[in-house]
Design a protein around this motif. Structure first.
Motif, mmCIF file in Angstrom:
data_model
loop_
_atom_site.group_PDB
_atom_site.id
_atom_site.type_symbol
_atom_site.label_atom_id
_atom_site.label_comp_id
_atom_site.label_asym_id
_atom_site.label_seq_id
_atom_site.Cartn_x
_atom_site.Cartn_y
_atom_site.Cartn_z
ATOM 1 N N ASP A 164 -57.417 -64.276 -28.087
ATOM 2 C CA ASP A 164 -56.958 -64.982 -26.886
ATOM 3 C C ASP A 164 -56.894 -66.490 -27.100
ATOM 4 O OD1 ASP A 164 -56.891 -62.669 -25.021
ATOM 5 O OD2 ASP A 164 -59.033 -62.602 -25.528
ATOM 6 N N GLY A 165 -57.228 -66.922 -28.284
ATOM 7 C CA GLY A 165 -57.172 -68.346 -28.561
ATOM 8 C C GLY A 165 -57.691 -68.635 -29.958
ATOM 9 N N PHE A 166 -57.530 -69.891 -30.359
ATOM 10 C CA PHE A 166 -57.985 -70.308 -31.685
ATOM 11 C C PHE A 166 -58.312 -71.794 -31.639
ATOM 12 C CE2 PHE A 166 -57.432 -71.538 -36.172
ATOM 13 C CZ PHE A 166 -58.236 -70.580 -36.782
ATOM 14 N N ILE A 167 -59.334 -72.186 -32.416
ATOM 15 C CA ILE A 167 -59.748 -73.583 -32.503
ATOM 16 C C ILE A 167 -59.164 -74.175 -33.788
ATOM 17 C CG2 ILE A 167 -61.697 -75.193 -32.557
ATOM 18 C CD1 ILE A 167 -63.393 -72.945 -31.320
ATOM 19 N N VAL A 168 -58.450 -75.277 -33.643
ATOM 20 C CA VAL A 168 -57.863 -75.972 -34.794
ATOM 21 C C VAL A 168 -58.559 -77.333 -34.920
ATOM 22 C CG1 VAL A 168 -55.758 -76.845 -35.872
ATOM 23 C CG2 VAL A 168 -55.658 -74.848 -34.344
ATOM 24 N N PRO A 169 -59.494 -77.480 -35.864
ATOM 25 C CA PRO A 169 -60.217 -78.738 -35.998
ATOM 26 C C PRO A 169 -59.475 -79.734 -36.872
ATOM 27 C CG PRO A 169 -61.117 -77.163 -37.534
ATOM 28 C CD PRO A 169 -60.007 -76.449 -36.790
ATOM 29 N N ARG A 170 -59.913 -80.980 -36.836
ATOM 30 C CA ARG A 170 -59.403 -82.000 -37.763
ATOM 31 C C ARG A 170 -59.991 -81.805 -39.156
ATOM 32 N NH1 ARG A 170 -58.673 -85.735 -40.972
ATOM 33 N NH2 ARG A 170 -57.577 -87.677 -40.559
ATOM 34 N N ALA A 171 -61.164 -81.180 -39.240
ATOM 35 C CA ALA A 171 -61.944 -81.131 -40.477
ATOM 36 C C ALA A 171 -61.356 -80.174 -41.503
ATOM 37 C CB ALA A 171 -63.375 -80.716 -40.152
ATOM 38 N N ASP A 172 -61.763 -80.425 -42.755
ATOM 39 C CA ASP A 172 -61.521 -79.469 -43.824
ATOM 40 C C ASP A 172 -62.834 -78.764 -44.159
ATOM 41 O OD1 ASP A 172 -63.034 -81.294 -45.265
ATOM 42 O OD2 ASP A 172 -61.368 -82.018 -46.482
ATOM 43 N N ALA A 173 -62.879 -78.024 -45.242
ATOM 44 C CA ALA A 173 -64.086 -77.277 -45.598
ATOM 45 C C ALA A 173 -65.239 -78.184 -45.998
ATOM 46 C CB ALA A 173 -63.780 -76.306 -46.743
ATOM 47 N N HIS A 174 -64.946 -79.470 -46.203
ATOM 48 C CA HIS A 174 -65.987 -80.420 -46.607
ATOM 49 C C HIS A 174 -66.421 -81.320 -45.456
ATOM 50 C CE1 HIS A 174 -65.105 -79.142 -50.698
ATOM 51 N NE2 HIS A 174 -63.823 -79.294 -50.405
ATOM 52 N N GLN A 175 -65.845 -81.102 -44.266
ATOM 53 C CA GLN A 175 -66.210 -81.846 -43.060
ATOM 54 C C GLN A 175 -65.992 -83.347 -43.228
ATOM 55 O OE1 GLN A 175 -67.271 -80.284 -40.017
ATOM 56 N NE2 GLN A 175 -66.413 -78.602 -41.203
ATOM 57 N N GLY A 176 -64.980 -83.708 -44.000
ATOM 58 C CA GLY A 176 -64.694 -85.127 -44.198
ATOM 59 C C GLY A 176 -63.838 -85.689 -43.088
ATOM 60 N N GLU A 177 -63.948 -87.004 -42.901
ATOM 61 C CA GLU A 177 -63.124 -87.665 -41.890
ATOM 62 C C GLU A 177 -61.661 -87.698 -42.319
ATOM 63 O OE1 GLU A 177 -62.565 -92.027 -39.751
ATOM 64 O OE2 GLU A 177 -64.364 -91.607 -40.908
ATOM 65 N N TYR A 178 -61.436 -87.944 -43.595
ATOM 66 C CA TYR A 178 -60.080 -87.947 -44.136
ATOM 67 C C TYR A 178 -59.832 -86.625 -44.844
ATOM 68 C CZ TYR A 178 -60.290 -92.911 -43.142
ATOM 69 O OH TYR A 178 -60.425 -94.123 -42.500
ATOM 70 N N VAL A 179 -58.648 -86.081 -44.653
ATOM 71 C CA VAL A 179 -58.346 -84.779 -45.239
ATOM 72 C C VAL A 179 -57.100 -84.884 -46.106
ATOM 73 C CG1 VAL A 179 -59.408 -83.517 -43.327
ATOM 74 C CG2 VAL A 179 -56.968 -84.051 -43.232
ATOM 75 N N ALA A 180 -57.026 -84.020 -47.089
ATOM 76 C CA ALA A 180 -55.833 -83.928 -47.926
ATOM 77 C C ALA A 180 -54.681 -83.356 -47.110
ATOM 78 C CB ALA A 180 -56.124 -83.045 -49.138
ATOM 79 N N ALA A 181 -53.462 -83.579 -47.592
ATOM 80 C CA ALA A 181 -52.279 -83.121 -46.867
ATOM 81 C C ALA A 181 -52.335 -81.617 -46.591
ATOM 82 C CB ALA A 181 -51.018 -83.469 -47.661
ATOM 83 N N ARG A 182 -52.895 -80.864 -47.513
ATOM 84 C CA ARG A 182 -52.975 -79.409 -47.339
ATOM 85 C C ARG A 182 -53.830 -79.032 -46.127
ATOM 86 N NH1 ARG A 182 -52.364 -74.773 -50.120
ATOM 87 N NH2 ARG A 182 -53.798 -73.067 -49.719
ATOM 88 N N ASP A 183 -54.803 -79.855 -45.798
ATOM 89 C CA ASP A 183 -55.756 -79.519 -44.747
ATOM 90 C C ASP A 183 -55.459 -80.201 -43.411
ATOM 91 O OD1 ASP A 183 -57.490 -77.892 -46.392
ATOM 92 O OD2 ASP A 183 -58.020 -79.744 -47.416
ATOM 93 N N ALA A 184 -54.331 -80.874 -43.301
ATOM 94 C CA ALA A 184 -54.006 -81.609 -42.078
ATOM 95 C C ALA A 184 -53.412 -80.676 -41.025
ATOM 96 C CB ALA A 184 -53.056 -82.753 -42.394
ATOM 97 N N ARG A 185 -54.136 -79.630 -40.696
ATOM 98 C CA ARG A 185 -53.625 -78.609 -39.777
ATOM 99 C C ARG A 185 -53.455 -79.143 -38.362
ATOM 100 N NH1 ARG A 185 -57.329 -76.400 -43.249
ATOM 101 N NH2 ARG A 185 -56.555 -74.717 -44.595
#
Length: 605
Positions: free
Chosen positions: A31-52
């Motif tokens: 019924d829903g999904f959470i889309v966070p800013r974070a990647d698997a490393h919980q970094g503030e900056y993310v690689a292009a692949r992880d910019a969901r």
């Protein structure tokens, strides 16, 4: 320099992406999904692949998340991004949600009926985050469902490849401690606490521990990886092995093993306990894999975080050297801007042009990269706290504008972060009052001495008090930790209302109060400061701050009548130091300008 968008970030693309995601969720009985800013490393900056989050919604801030349900899509942002989010997301598809004022569990309880199923990617959320959300949803009938694969990835057909930046060594003389000694120190901590191993998931922790740097994430010279350090000091690093040339492997030695990422799961399921894992930063999936074998987990902070935060003398010396070069580049920019200010009518100047100029000046001083995308806002754009200029938003600087420049560099020996606010020609005198109050807050924090045991939460009000006296405030923390040749935003220490970690000698933080008037201007003055011991009085062990940043603070925007003699003395002493350390590094033209810019405040002339 500045953040650019490719055609795939056209706002018209985001509603169709949202519709496609909803179809996938329905097929998975979610019924829903959470889309966070974070990647698997919980970094503030993310690689292009992880910019969901940015790919789905268009929101590009460094913090926030989206919750998608069949008929709503809330983009949760804090006070730094309330203005920015309105300009980036399509209001027909996404609704900005004030966070943390609005709790995600409360929002979900209103958005979904009892029995709702909310999916999440267990690699993108820490255990603490999931545990807190589950507790908040208790009694609502809404269940959190860990998804084996991310549904956003299922519809992102041209998702970029994982980063594979080459690894380089961080010199031992700049690190101040060998990687072998660091590994032995962390292993000693594990032995003392009776732990067999620790799982490291933060790239800056791994990079600091092994004295390596990488190029996986924009602006942050870290190596994206996971690692396991055992009680004997041996380390297994899980990443793309192609990032480690033979000479790097040889320098690391036989006690450091480089393995592919797909070897992480079997390694975690074969560990002997107890295993130390940080619930604040390690992904929920790390815990699930270890627990699946019945292995004991010792929940505790990443053992590298605190040693990394407390810089040694060599690291501090490198940071001082980096700030001298950076101060020269900033002084050159400010001199150049003053020359441009009188010609704005004849020679148009834009935000991107200034950003490019600043990067050129830093490049001439030897930067490896900038330390974050430059925040350069003129007039109303300055009121957007983390404004990132783009080709679409690039604004012409007008006479009388207040210009806010927040920028930094990654040098071979340190990391910088500085903000200066200045007028472009004649300006509205009403700006002087809030500017002076911001300056007074910055000075108050610079001058304070405090007993050991004091945390950032205890000091935050010092920077705000002058603004509070006018009924003003700012919606961001006063200071963040800064890495030495690492992430410009480094945990765990901060100067904010919610930081209860005591400050220790060697910790480097920003000191950056501000004031923002939406639609008009923004003001922020930022220096980096390092905690050091000061002379004990009354038998108490006292600490204080040394200012690392060396660049003039604009005197034209100051109302001296609002300042105390002690505040003026601090500013004059600071400017005398800037002159002494920076003037030998610049040419005659900039030196002449710098002499005038660093005059004592009572010589306004």
């Amino acid at each position: 320099m500045y953040q650019s968008y490719d055609s795939k970030s056209d706002p018209a693309r985001h509603p169709p992406r949202l519709a496609a995601l909803r179809k996938v969720l329905a097929a998975r009985d979610l019924d829903g999904f959470i889309v966070p800013r974070a990647d698997a490393h919980q970094g503030e900056y993310v690689a292009a692949r992880d910019a969901r989050l940015a790919w789905l919604t268009g929101f590009t801030g460094s913090a926030g998340f989206c919750i998608v349900t069949p008929d709503q899509a809330g983009v949760f942002v804090d006070g730094r991004y309330r203005v920015q989010v309105k300009s980036e997301v399509d209001p027909s598809a996404f609704a900005p949600v004030p966070w943390p004022e609005t709790k995600p569990a409360e929002w979900l309880a209103r958005a979904l009926p009892e029995g709702g199923r909310i999916g999440y990617d267990p690699w993108l959320h820490s255990r603490r985050e999931i545990r807190e959300l589950e507790a908040a949803l208790s009694g609502s009938g809404i269940a959190l469902i860990a998804e084996a694969t991310n549904p956003v990835d299922a519809i992102w057909t041209d998702q970029p490849e994982a980063p594979a930046g080459q690894v380089r060594l961080w010199p031992g003389e700049t690190a101040g401690e060998s990687a072998a000694d660091k590994r032995a120190r962390i292993a000693g901590e594990l032995h003392k606490t009776g732990q067999h191993a620790a799982v490291l998931t933060l790239p800056d922790s791994i990079s600091w521990l092994l004295n390596i740097r990488g190029a996986d994430v924009p602006r942050n010279p870290v190596v994206q990886a996971f690692a396991i350090i055992e009680g004997n000091g041996h380390v297994a690093v899980f990443t793309n092995p192609a990032k480690f040339p033979d000479e790097i492997r040889a320098a690391l030695g036989n006690a450091v093993q480089i393995l592919p990422v797909d070897a992480l799961t079997p390694a975690l399921t074969n560990l002997s306990g107890p295993v130390r894992v940080d619930p604040a930063s390690a992904p929920e999936q790390i815990f699930a894999l270890i627990e699946s074998m019945g292995t004991d987990i010792a929940e505790a902070p990443d053992p590298v975080i605190m040693p990394k935060a407390c810089k040694n003398p060599a690291e501090i010396a490198g940071m001082r050297a980096a700030h001298r070069r950076d101060g020269a580049a900033i002084s050159e920019l400010l001199c150049w801007l003053d020359a441009q200010a009188g010609q704005l009518a004849e020679r148009p100047l834009t935000e991107i042009a200034i950003s490019r100029k600043l990067e050129e000046l830093r490049a001439a001083r030897g930067i490896v990269d900038i330390s974050f995308d430059t925040i350069l806002g003129s007039g109303p754009n300055g009121a957007i706290v983390h404004y990132r200029v783009t080709e679409a938003t690039d604004r012409r600087v007008l006479p009388g504008d207040i210009l806010l420049v927040d920028s930094g560099g990654q040098y071979p020996d340190g990391t910088t972060d500085i903000t200066r606010t200045l007028p472009m020609g004649r300006f509205d005198p009403a700006v002087r009052r809030p500017y002076t109050r911001v300056l007074q807050g910055m000075i108050a924090l610079s001058r304070v001495e405090f007993p050991r045991g004091v945390a950032g939460a205890h000091l935050d009000a010092l920077a705000r008090a002058p603004l509070w006296s006018e009924g003003m405030d700012y919606d961001h923390g006063t200071g963040h930790g800064v890495g030495a040749g690492l992430s410009v935003h480094e945990g765990p220490v901060r100067i904010s209302r919610i930081s209860d970690i005591p400050l220790r000698p060697g910790m480097i933080l920003s000191n950056e109060p501000g004031y923002y008037r939406e639609g008009a201007f923004g003001i922020r003055i930022e220096n980096l400061i390092v905690v050091h011991e000061v002379e004990s009085r009354d038998g108490r062990d006292m600490l204080g701050f040394e200012t690392l940043t060396l660049a003039p603070i604009d005197r034209r925007l100051i109302d001296p009548a609002l300042m105390s003699a002690a505040e003026i003395a601090w500013l004059d002493d600071y400017h005398a130091r800037v002159w002494h350390e920076i003037s030998p590094l610049v040419d005659d033209r900039v030196r002449e300008w710098l002499f005038l810019a660093t005059r004592p405040l009572d010589s306004q002339g």
